[in-house]
Structures are given as C-alpha cells and as structure tokens.
Design a protein around this motif. Structure first.
Motif, PDB file in Angstrom:
ATOM      1  N   LYS A  45     -29.764   5.548  -1.593  1.00  0.00           N
ATOM      2  CA  LYS A  45     -28.853   5.624  -0.454  1.00  0.00           C
ATOM      3  C   LYS A  45     -29.517   6.333   0.725  1.00  0.00           C
ATOM      4  N   SER A  71     -31.509   4.399   7.130  1.00  0.00           N
ATOM      5  CA  SER A  71     -30.880   3.081   7.192  1.00  0.00           C
ATOM      6  C   SER A  71     -29.936   2.949   8.371  1.00  0.00           C
ATOM      7  N   ASP A  73     -32.226   4.358  12.082  1.00  0.00           N
ATOM      8  CA  ASP A  73     -33.673   4.129  12.183  1.00  0.00           C
ATOM      9  C   ASP A  73     -34.480   5.378  12.521  1.00  0.00           C
ATOM     10  N   TYR A 108     -31.873   5.436   3.082  1.00  0.00           N
ATOM     11  CA  TYR A 108     -33.176   5.147   3.661  1.00  0.00           C
ATOM     12  C   TYR A 108     -33.589   3.711   3.360  1.00  0.00           C
ATOM     13  N   LYS A 109     -34.326   3.115   4.322  1.00  0.00           N
ATOM     14  CA  LYS A 109     -34.754   1.727   4.128  1.00  0.00           C
ATOM     15  C   LYS A 109     -36.264   1.563   4.044  1.00  0.00           C
ATOM     16  N   LEU A 110     -37.022   2.601   4.417  1.00  0.00           N
ATOM     17  CA  LEU A 110     -38.478   2.520   4.337  1.00  0.00           C
ATOM     18  C   LEU A 110     -39.046   3.889   4.004  1.00  0.00           C
TER      19      LEU A 110
END
Length: 198
Positions: free
Chosen positions: A179, A21, A24, A181-183
């Motif tokens: 918490k 997050s 990247d 990470y976004k992908l």
C-alpha cells in the motif's frame, strides 16, 4: 572526538527511493553501512535494514523529468533529510517510515537542485534503463549530541558544515510495499565531509 578533514569520507549508506501512489512524490529511506567516527558496531546483528542503529529518512518531494537522448534527468528540488539513532533497530523496507523512528540526531538540507541521471541502453529492439547516478551537497542545519556505545558524539563536530554525496541507483524496480507506493528503486551513497569554514 575526531573531526573529519574536508573531503574525508563521511559515510557509506544504502536505501531505496520510493514513489508514492497518490501524489507521485519521491522520498528516500535507508541506513548507514559505515560512519568512520562511530567507535562501536552500527548493527545489533548481521548487517541489514532490520539491525541498523543509524538510519535516514527524507522529506517527500516532487521531481520533474526531462530527456536528453538516452539520458533521463530527474530534477530534485532543494529538500531536507534527517538521521536517526535507533537504539532498538526497527527498519523495514515494507514500511519506509520505520527508518524515521528513534532519536533524530541531525537534519541536513540540500544546497541546490539535484540532477539525477538514468542511463538507457538498447539491446536488439529493446530499450531499458541500466543505472542512475546523482551528486549533491547538503548543509547540516541541526545536530543533537548523543551517546552510543559508551561515547559521546555530535555530527556538527564530526562533519562540520555538511556533506557532498555521490549516489548510484539500480534502474530495475523492486516490488513496492502493498500500500502507498508504486515504484521502488535501491541505491547506495558515499559522502565526503565538507569540513569547517576557514
């Protein structure tokens, strides 16, 4: 100990790509489904990330992207990943760094940039990613002998100079950990041994 011939199957692995997050960066973590030279069960129960004795973790990296029509290309730089022996398996996709626990038995370094390709498809008016693929070669840069199941092993003996791996990734994301990470995308990989230099 059995040494694999050049281009002989070296492993089957599965895991997930994680995108952080904050910055990247990308990294892949997971475990081995099959190592043909290991003469003992690779799992301490039904196969899963929670029971796998042999895991892997990559050093995080950044991958610029570009497009060519329906193809999305990720340009992964040269980077390293390590293999681990977890005598007490503790892998968890909710904590990807858990795959880097235990004894580090080998480290590989990709020999060049890796071009990952994701295919988009249009159905009606909607366009969605369908599948991703990549191929890379990685040289074995460090190997530590270990004992497992009453036998002695050393990846430098079994694999020679390293591996070439073919990967397939799903393009449908998985819900990331709460918490960091976004992908997250699942993948599988199969590798061939490079063998020894003539």
């Amino acid at each position: 100990m059995t040494a694999l011939l050049p281009a002989e199957l070296a492993w089957y692995a599965t895991g997930r790509f994680y995108q952080a997050s904050v910055d990247d960066t990308l990294a892949d973590y997971g475990y081995f489904l099959h190592l043909p030279f290991i003469k003992a069960p690779l799992f301490n129960d039904s196969p899963s990330e929670k029971t796998a004795h042999f895991t892997f973790a990559a050093k995080p990296f950044k991958a610029p992207e570009m497009k060519n029509g329906a193809l999305k290309l990720g340009l992964d730089p040269v980077g390293a990943f390590s293999l681990y022996l977890q005598r007490q398996p503790a892998g968890s996709y909710r904590d990807p760094t858990s795959f880097a626990e235990g004894e580090c038995i080998a480290t590989f370094r990709r020999t060049s940039m890796v071009v990952g390709t994701t295919v988009d498809a249009t159905v009606g008016r909607k366009t969605a990613s369908v599948v991703g693929t990549n191929v890379f070669s990685a040289r074995l840069v460090a190997s530590t002998p270990f004992e497992f199941g009453g036998r002695s092993y050393d990846l430098a003996h079994h694999l020679g100079l390293g591996v070439t791996q073919f990967g397939t990734a799903a393009a449908t994301p998985i819900t990331p950990p709460p918490k960091g990470y976004k992908l997250v995308l699942p993948f599988t990989g199969s590798a061939l041994a490079l063998g020894r230099a003539s």
